[in-house]
Write a protein that holds these residues in place. Sequence first.
Motif, PDB file in Angstrom:
ATOM      1  N   THR A 193       0.879  -1.173   0.000  1.00 13.89           N
ATOM      2  CA  THR A 193       0.000   0.000   0.000  1.00 13.89           C
ATOM      3  C   THR A 193       0.915   1.222   0.000  1.00 13.89           C
ATOM      4  OG1 THR A 193      -1.385  -1.236   1.518  1.00 13.89           O
ATOM      5  CG2 THR A 193      -1.943   1.073   1.170  1.00 13.89           C
ATOM      6  N   LEU A 194       0.654   2.168  -0.872  1.00 11.08           N
ATOM      7  CA  LEU A 194       1.517   3.351  -0.923  1.00 11.08           C
ATOM      8  C   LEU A 194       1.199   4.297   0.239  1.00 11.08           C
ATOM      9  CD1 LEU A 194       1.442   3.894  -4.769  1.00 11.08           C
ATOM     10  CD2 LEU A 194       3.503   3.535  -3.395  1.00 11.08           C
ATOM     11  N   PRO A 195       2.148   5.172   0.605  1.00 13.43           N
ATOM     12  CA  PRO A 195       1.884   6.156   1.673  1.00 13.43           C
ATOM     13  C   PRO A 195       0.762   7.108   1.265  1.00 13.43           C
ATOM     14  CG  PRO A 195       4.219   6.148   1.061  1.00 13.43           C
ATOM     15  CD  PRO A 195       3.508   5.311   0.050  1.00 13.43           C
ATOM     16  N   PRO A 196       0.079   7.744   2.234  1.00 12.71           N
ATOM     17  CA  PRO A 196      -0.884   8.795   1.895  1.00 12.71           C
ATOM     18  C   PRO A 196      -0.181   9.903   1.096  1.00 12.71           C
ATOM     19  CG  PRO A 196      -1.021   8.218   4.226  1.00 12.71           C
ATOM     20  CD  PRO A 196       0.200   7.530   3.688  1.00 12.71           C
ATOM     21  N   LEU A 197      -0.925  10.517   0.184  1.00 12.85           N
ATOM     22  CA  LEU A 197      -0.336  11.511  -0.723  1.00 12.85           C
ATOM     23  C   LEU A 197      -0.945  12.899  -0.495  1.00 12.85           C
ATOM     24  CD1 LEU A 197       1.343  12.197  -3.319  1.00 12.85           C
ATOM     25  CD2 LEU A 197      -0.642  11.452  -4.652  1.00 12.85           C
ATOM     26  N   SER A 198      -0.075  13.873  -0.222  1.00 16.13           N
ATOM     27  CA  SER A 198      -0.490  15.270  -0.071  1.00 16.13           C
ATOM     28  C   SER A 198      -0.030  16.068  -1.293  1.00 16.13           C
ATOM     29  CB  SER A 198       0.145  15.882   1.173  1.00 16.13           C
ATOM     30  OG  SER A 198      -0.353  15.282   2.333  1.00 16.13           O
ATOM     31  N   LEU A 199      -0.434  17.327  -1.339  1.00 12.67           N
ATOM     32  CA  LEU A 199      -0.019  18.208  -2.433  1.00 12.67           C
ATOM     33  C   LEU A 199       0.432  19.540  -1.859  1.00 12.67           C
ATOM     34  CD1 LEU A 199       0.083  19.221  -5.398  1.00 12.67           C
ATOM     35  CD2 LEU A 199      -2.361  19.680  -5.231  1.00 12.67           C
ATOM     36  N   TYR A 200       1.646  19.972  -2.236  1.00  8.20           N
ATOM     37  CA  TYR A 200       2.144  21.281  -1.813  1.00  8.20           C
ATOM     38  C   TYR A 200       2.273  22.194  -3.036  1.00  8.20           C
ATOM     39  CZ  TYR A 200       4.937  25.104  -0.106  1.00  8.20           C
ATOM     40  OH  TYR A 200       5.353  26.368   0.203  1.00  8.20           O
TER      41      TYR A 200
ATOM     42  N   GLY B 282      10.692  26.223  -6.662  1.00  6.67           N
ATOM     43  CA  GLY B 282      11.423  25.809  -5.467  1.00  6.67           C
ATOM     44  C   GLY B 282      10.701  24.774  -4.627  1.00  6.67           C
ATOM     45  N   ALA B 283       9.526  24.313  -5.073  1.00  3.42           N
ATOM     46  CA  ALA B 283       8.795  23.320  -4.264  1.00  3.42           C
ATOM     47  C   ALA B 283       9.541  21.992  -4.326  1.00  3.42           C
ATOM     48  CB  ALA B 283       7.379  23.157  -4.790  1.00  3.42           C
ATOM     49  N   HIS B 284       9.401  21.233  -3.239  1.00  2.00           N
ATOM     50  CA  HIS B 284      10.114  19.966  -3.135  1.00  2.00           C
ATOM     51  C   HIS B 284       9.114  18.863  -2.843  1.00  2.00           C
ATOM     52  CE1 HIS B 284      11.808  17.623   0.454  1.00  2.00           C
ATOM     53  NE2 HIS B 284      12.004  16.892  -0.616  1.00  2.00           N
ATOM     54  N   GLY B 285       9.228  17.742  -3.559  1.00  2.00           N
ATOM     55  CA  GLY B 285       8.269  16.654  -3.378  1.00  2.00           C
ATOM     56  C   GLY B 285       8.937  15.325  -3.104  1.00  2.00           C
ATOM     57  N   LYS B 286       8.110  14.369  -2.708  1.00  2.00           N
ATOM     58  CA  LYS B 286       8.585  12.987  -2.486  1.00  2.00           C
ATOM     59  C   LYS B 286       7.481  12.044  -2.949  1.00  2.00           C
ATOM     60  CE  LYS B 286       8.888   9.761   1.366  1.00  2.00           C
ATOM     61  NZ  LYS B 286       7.498   9.324   1.490  1.00  2.00           N
ATOM     62  N   ILE B 287       7.839  11.164  -3.843  1.00  2.00           N
ATOM     63  CA  ILE B 287       6.844  10.236  -4.396  1.00  2.00           C
ATOM     64  C   ILE B 287       7.399   8.806  -4.361  1.00  2.00           C
ATOM     65  CG2 ILE B 287       5.575   9.570  -6.509  1.00  2.00           C
ATOM     66  CD1 ILE B 287       4.502  12.153  -5.316  1.00  2.00           C
ATOM     67  N   SER B 288       6.580   7.898  -3.835  1.00  2.00           N
ATOM     68  CA  SER B 288       6.956   6.479  -3.825  1.00  2.00           C
ATOM     69  C   SER B 288       6.204   5.785  -4.956  1.00  2.00           C
ATOM     70  CB  SER B 288       6.546   5.829  -2.502  1.00  2.00           C
ATOM     71  OG  SER B 288       6.993   6.600  -1.417  1.00  2.00           O
ATOM     72  N   ARG B 289       6.819   4.737  -5.507  1.00  2.00           N
ATOM     73  CA  ARG B 289       6.147   4.010  -6.594  1.00  2.00           C
ATOM     74  C   ARG B 289       6.114   2.529  -6.271  1.00  2.00           C
ATOM     75  NH1 ARG B 289       6.157   6.940 -12.070  1.00  2.00           N
ATOM     76  NH2 ARG B 289       5.203   4.960 -12.623  1.00  2.00           N
ATOM     77  N   SER B 290       4.941   1.928  -6.488  1.00  2.00           N
ATOM     78  CA  SER B 290       4.852   0.500  -6.179  1.00  2.00           C
ATOM     79  C   SER B 290       5.434  -0.355  -7.300  1.00  2.00           C
ATOM     80  CB  SER B 290       3.412   0.091  -5.886  1.00  2.00           C
ATOM     81  OG  SER B 290       2.579   0.558  -6.903  1.00  2.00           O
ATOM     82  N   ASP B 291       5.451   0.172  -8.552  1.00  2.00           N
ATOM     83  CA  ASP B 291       5.974  -0.664  -9.652  1.00  2.00           C
ATOM     84  C   ASP B 291       7.491  -0.838  -9.552  1.00  2.00           C
ATOM     85  OD1 ASP B 291       6.383   2.016 -10.183  1.00  2.00           O
ATOM     86  OD2 ASP B 291       5.577   1.981 -12.217  1.00  2.00           O
ATOM     87  N   SER B 292       8.220   0.272  -9.326  1.00  2.00           N
ATOM     88  CA  SER B 292       9.685   0.188  -9.287  1.00  2.00           C
ATOM     89  C   SER B 292      10.214   0.046  -7.855  1.00  2.00           C
ATOM     90  CB  SER B 292      10.278   1.461  -9.893  1.00  2.00           C
ATOM     91  OG  SER B 292       9.848   2.582  -9.132  1.00  2.00           O
ATOM     92  N   GLY B 293       9.377   0.312  -6.866  1.00  2.89           N
ATOM     93  CA  GLY B 293       9.839   0.293  -5.473  1.00  2.89           C
ATOM     94  C   GLY B 293      10.706   1.510  -5.147  1.00  2.89           C
ATOM     95  N   GLU B 294      10.689   2.524  -6.031  1.00  7.99           N
ATOM     96  CA  GLU B 294      11.548   3.688  -5.787  1.00  7.99           C
ATOM     97  C   GLU B 294      10.853   4.748  -4.930  1.00  7.99           C
ATOM     98  OE1 GLU B 294      14.374   3.780  -9.757  1.00  7.99           O
ATOM     99  OE2 GLU B 294      12.725   5.193  -9.601  1.00  7.99           O
ATOM    100  N   VAL B 295      11.668   5.406  -4.078  1.00 16.03           N
ATOM    101  CA  VAL B 295      11.210   6.596  -3.356  1.00 16.03           C
ATOM    102  C   VAL B 295      12.044   7.747  -3.899  1.00 16.03           C
ATOM    103  CG1 VAL B 295      10.949   7.707  -1.107  1.00 16.03           C
ATOM    104  CG2 VAL B 295      10.708   5.214  -1.301  1.00 16.03           C
ATOM    105  N   LYS B 296      11.362   8.678  -4.562  1.00 15.51           N
ATOM    106  CA  LYS B 296      12.093   9.758  -5.247  1.00 15.51           C
ATOM    107  C   LYS B 296      11.799  11.101  -4.601  1.00 15.51           C
ATOM    108  CE  LYS B 296      10.672  11.681  -9.124  1.00 15.51           C
ATOM    109  NZ  LYS B 296      10.192  11.857 -10.502  1.00 15.51           N
TER     110      LYS B 296
END
Length: 383
Positions: free
Chosen positions: A6-13, A269-283
Amino acid sequence: MPDFTTLPPLSLYIHLPWCVKKCPYCDFNSHTYKSGLPEDEYVDALIADLEVQLPDIWGRSIVSVFIGGGTPSLFSAASISKIINTLRSHLNLAPHIEITMEANPGTVEQQKFNDFFAAGINRLSIGIQSFSDEKLKALGRIHTAGEAHNAVAVARKAGFENINLDLMFGLPGQSIAEGLDDLKQAIELSPQHISWYQLTIEPNTVFYSQPPTVPEDDDVWELQQQGQKLLADAGYQQYEVSAYAKAGHQCQHNLNYWEFGDYLALGAGAHGKISRSDSGEVKRYWQLRQPKAYMQAEAAEKTSDSEVLETEQIVFEFMLNALRLKQGFSIASFIQNTGLSAALIAGTCEQAVSDGLLEKNEAGFAATERGYLFLNDLINRFS
Ligand SMILES: C[S@@+](CC[C@H](N)C(=O)[O-])C[C@H]1O[C@@H](n2cnc3c(N)ncnc32)[C@H](O)[C@@H]1O
Ligand code: SF4
């Protein structure tokens, strides 16, 4: 390598990077606007930025939105409305979603605030900083104490029932009594949330090159102790280092950051973090800092930098955030939000428990009072 069932909850900045005047202590990506805000151009850039990022978050629901700055309240209500309508048409916004906007008391007009509320903003974060005209002047603020009080009245009249006040302490020449008086005035206004930050002198600010005389550490410590008591007695529960809320009014957006949730980033200048279930990457990724460059770049070229986090970084960053929370973290949220096995942290947690820095609760772990005092040492155990 993380494995997300299950992916983490997702917010928007969303970052709106302009201010009337740059404050001498501020190291946020904020720029003094010279003449006329390029609002339309900027809103178009935000929308293009959103559209190009949609494939990264396909099918996911958004749990909170935060429009920060800079001074977002400088924008017209029509621009804010256009942004929110675009979010509604492009994204799956959770029911009763918290949509916060930052406002500066020097930019308050009743009609505009009515329109912000009508546009869908349902939480306002007002940058009060202090209720002393003398301190506001020392901080280079554009507003007065009277305008700070007025901002809250205007926000309430517009319909806002979820209001945060930002205050700072440890201000130039501030006595303990003056610091407590600021807090008392904030409490009297009865907001749902108070953020009470110690003034920090950040590199690349005017205060760094021309340092003001700030109170001694012992006095700041004493002010902090007495202030925390004042807040607690008035029903504001501390849930993070600088965050205090009435029951049920913790900031959902900031909680998601501190719990190591995901967040999409739009704006200069906004900074984000996104996890992906297909690749397992946290970017992690950063958008171009200069507003002009951000607006002019093609939609797919608005990101200046990105990195895929290594497992060790994920563990450390999770702890860096989660241990700031008084409630600590649950094992379930560690697994969901990092995609990692709890076995990775079990040994370090047990050791910190036996050293009196962490305590175990039903769901997971939280810093003890001692652990909270030596938070950096505690966090570094996970590096
Ligand atoms: C991004 S600012 C935005 C608020 C809005 N622009 C304003 O200043 O009215 C968020 C908050 O961070 C706090 N802050 C900014 N710089 C700080 C510093 N150097 N030390 C402590 N707190 C700071 C202030 O309380 C500020 O209201
Ligand atoms: S108004 Fe807020 S964002 Fe703008 S310079 Fe001052 S502290 Fe920074």
